[in-house]
Design a protein around this motif. Structure first.
Motif, PDB file in Angstrom:
ATOM      1  N   GLY A  15      -1.416  28.374 -37.936  1.00 36.55           N
ATOM      2  CA  GLY A  15      -1.003  27.097 -37.545  1.00 36.55           C
ATOM      3  C   GLY A  15      -1.874  26.086 -36.807  1.00 36.55           C
ATOM      4  O   GLY A  15      -3.221  26.400 -36.455  1.00 36.55           O
ATOM      5  N   SER A  16      -1.364  24.817 -36.313  1.00 36.70           N
ATOM      6  CA  SER A  16      -2.327  23.877 -35.725  1.00 36.70           C
ATOM      7  C   SER A  16      -1.661  23.317 -34.518  1.00 36.70           C
ATOM      8  O   SER A  16      -0.353  23.295 -34.306  1.00 36.70           O
ATOM      9  N   LEU A  17      -2.352  22.802 -33.502  1.00 27.84           N
ATOM     10  CA  LEU A  17      -2.088  22.110 -32.425  1.00 27.84           C
ATOM     11  C   LEU A  17      -3.018  21.191 -32.176  1.00 27.84           C
ATOM     12  O   LEU A  17      -4.214  21.166 -32.357  1.00 27.84           O
ATOM     13  N   ARG A  18      -2.631  20.052 -31.545  1.00 30.16           N
ATOM     14  CA  ARG A  18      -3.379  18.958 -30.839  1.00 30.16           C
ATOM     15  C   ARG A  18      -3.208  18.856 -29.229  1.00 30.16           C
ATOM     16  O   ARG A  18      -2.250  18.350 -28.927  1.00 30.16           O
ATOM     17  N   LEU A  19      -4.403  19.216 -28.648  1.00 25.19           N
ATOM     18  CA  LEU A  19      -4.295  18.825 -27.219  1.00 25.19           C
ATOM     19  C   LEU A  19      -4.814  17.453 -26.912  1.00 25.19           C
ATOM     20  O   LEU A  19      -5.879  16.858 -27.433  1.00 25.19           O
ATOM     21  N   SER A  20      -4.436  16.902 -25.905  1.00 19.70           N
ATOM     22  CA  SER A  20      -4.782  15.639 -25.276  1.00 19.70           C
ATOM     23  C   SER A  20      -5.090  15.604 -24.041  1.00 19.70           C
ATOM     24  O   SER A  20      -4.665  16.637 -23.045  1.00 19.70           O
ATOM     25  N   CYS A  21      -5.987  14.798 -23.424  1.00 16.19           N
ATOM     26  CA  CYS A  21      -6.375  14.786 -21.966  1.00 16.19           C
ATOM     27  C   CYS A  21      -6.735  13.404 -21.525  1.00 16.19           C
ATOM     28  O   CYS A  21      -7.720  12.908 -22.078  1.00 16.19           O
ATOM     29  N   ALA A  22      -5.821  12.720 -21.103  1.00 20.10           N
ATOM     30  CA  ALA A  22      -5.991  11.353 -20.692  1.00 20.10           C
ATOM     31  C   ALA A  22      -6.578  11.507 -19.099  1.00 20.10           C
ATOM     32  O   ALA A  22      -5.917  12.153 -18.318  1.00 20.10           O
ATOM     33  N   ALA A  23      -7.542  10.464 -18.956  1.00 19.08           N
ATOM     34  CA  ALA A  23      -8.368  10.441 -17.633  1.00 19.08           C
ATOM     35  C   ALA A  23      -7.901   9.149 -16.972  1.00 19.08           C
ATOM     36  O   ALA A  23      -7.952   8.054 -17.793  1.00 19.08           O
ATOM     37  N   SER A  24      -7.594   9.188 -15.906  1.00 21.32           N
ATOM     38  CA  SER A  24      -7.408   7.915 -14.983  1.00 21.32           C
ATOM     39  C   SER A  24      -8.775   7.739 -14.241  1.00 21.32           C
ATOM     40  O   SER A  24      -8.927   8.588 -13.456  1.00 21.32           O
ATOM     41  N   THR A  25      -9.318   6.802 -14.412  1.00 19.23           N
ATOM     42  CA  THR A  25     -10.804   6.945 -14.152  1.00 19.23           C
ATOM     43  C   THR A  25     -11.388   5.843 -13.134  1.00 19.23           C
ATOM     44  O   THR A  25     -12.335   6.201 -12.329  1.00 19.23           O
ATOM     45  N   GLY A  26     -10.615   4.860 -12.930  1.00 21.73           N
ATOM     46  CA  GLY A  26     -11.062   3.947 -11.769  1.00 21.73           C
ATOM     47  C   GLY A  26     -12.749   3.269 -12.318  1.00 21.73           C
ATOM     48  O   GLY A  26     -13.082   2.971 -13.095  1.00 21.73           O
ATOM     49  N   THR A  27     -13.371   3.574 -11.261  1.00 18.96           N
ATOM     50  CA  THR A  27     -14.633   3.178 -11.367  1.00 18.96           C
ATOM     51  C   THR A  27     -15.808   4.248 -11.682  1.00 18.96           C
ATOM     52  O   THR A  27     -16.812   4.219 -12.188  1.00 18.96           O
ATOM     53  N   PHE A  28     -15.174   5.491 -12.158  1.00 21.72           N
ATOM     54  CA  PHE A  28     -15.880   6.742 -12.575  1.00 21.72           C
ATOM     55  C   PHE A  28     -16.218   6.448 -14.079  1.00 21.72           C
ATOM     56  O   PHE A  28     -15.302   6.208 -14.783  1.00 21.72           O
ATOM     57  N   ASN A  72     -12.341   5.920 -26.162  1.00 27.32           N
ATOM     58  CA  ASN A  72     -12.917   5.512 -25.076  1.00 27.32           C
ATOM     59  C   ASN A  72     -12.089   4.384 -24.403  1.00 27.32           C
ATOM     60  O   ASN A  72     -11.906   4.279 -23.164  1.00 27.32           O
ATOM     61  N   ALA A  73     -11.272   3.712 -25.182  1.00 30.40           N
ATOM     62  CA  ALA A  73     -10.471   2.653 -24.819  1.00 30.40           C
ATOM     63  C   ALA A  73      -9.304   3.220 -23.916  1.00 30.40           C
ATOM     64  O   ALA A  73      -8.901   2.591 -23.093  1.00 30.40           O
ATOM     65  N   LYS A  74      -8.971   4.422 -24.295  1.00 27.21           N
ATOM     66  CA  LYS A  74      -7.836   5.136 -23.604  1.00 27.21           C
ATOM     67  C   LYS A  74      -8.099   6.026 -22.786  1.00 27.21           C
ATOM     68  O   LYS A  74      -7.451   6.716 -21.914  1.00 27.21           O
ATOM     69  N   SER A  75      -9.569   6.287 -22.561  1.00 26.21           N
ATOM     70  CA  SER A  75     -10.381   7.454 -21.606  1.00 26.21           C
ATOM     71  C   SER A  75      -9.560   8.737 -21.940  1.00 26.21           C
ATOM     72  O   SER A  75      -8.881   9.422 -21.004  1.00 26.21           O
ATOM     73  N   THR A  76      -9.308   8.942 -23.158  1.00 30.85           N
ATOM     74  CA  THR A  76      -8.460  10.140 -23.858  1.00 30.85           C
ATOM     75  C   THR A  76      -9.541  10.893 -24.614  1.00 30.85           C
ATOM     76  O   THR A  76     -10.334  10.395 -25.630  1.00 30.85           O
ATOM     77  N   VAL A  77      -9.259  12.363 -24.357  1.00 34.72           N
ATOM     78  CA  VAL A  77     -10.239  13.287 -25.349  1.00 34.72           C
ATOM     79  C   VAL A  77      -9.114  14.092 -25.849  1.00 34.72           C
ATOM     80  O   VAL A  77      -8.078  14.564 -25.391  1.00 34.72           O
TER      81      VAL A  77
END
Length: 123
Positions: A15-28, A72-77
């Protein structure tokens, strides 16, 4: 800076899965995103990396089955995981390497970890 990982779960082999990771970055400023995993009783291992220049690397065991991408616009991988195997069972962690602006033209390197999301692949 916070990294919020999601998308783990229980899936049958193949099977398949899709992981997401959203970053709240500020000035980082994020330079690279990674996905790591840690299986029970094993050391944490690097699974996939994507840099700001879209250079991508995978550990051999997932090559051809997993795909890392970033918005990049969502700072998400993301980590698209296909043809999952029982040996892919692990807690998956996202990780970000980057820098904070420091002074005039300077930078302070730093890195952050997400909280982990459990992927269980049944045979």
């Amino acid at each position: 800076v916070q990294l919020q990982a999601s998308g783990g779960g229980l899936v049958q082999a193949g099977g398949s899965l899709r992981l997401s990771c959203a970053a709240s970055t500020g000035t980082f400023r994020i330079k690279s995103f990674d996905w790591y995993r840690q299986a029970p009783g094993k050391q944490r291992e690097l699974v996939a990396t994507i840099t700001s220049g879209d250079i991508i690397n995978y550990v051999d065991s997932v090559q051809g089955r997993f795909a890392i991408s970033r918005d990049n616009a969502k700072s998400t991988v993301y980590l698209q995981m296909n043809s999952l195997k029982p040996e892919d069972t692990a807690v998956y962690y996202c990780h970000a390497d980057g820098e904070f602006p420091a002074g005039i033209g300077g930078a302070l390197p730093y890195n952050y970890w997400g909280q982990g999301t459990l992927v269980t692949v049944s045979s």
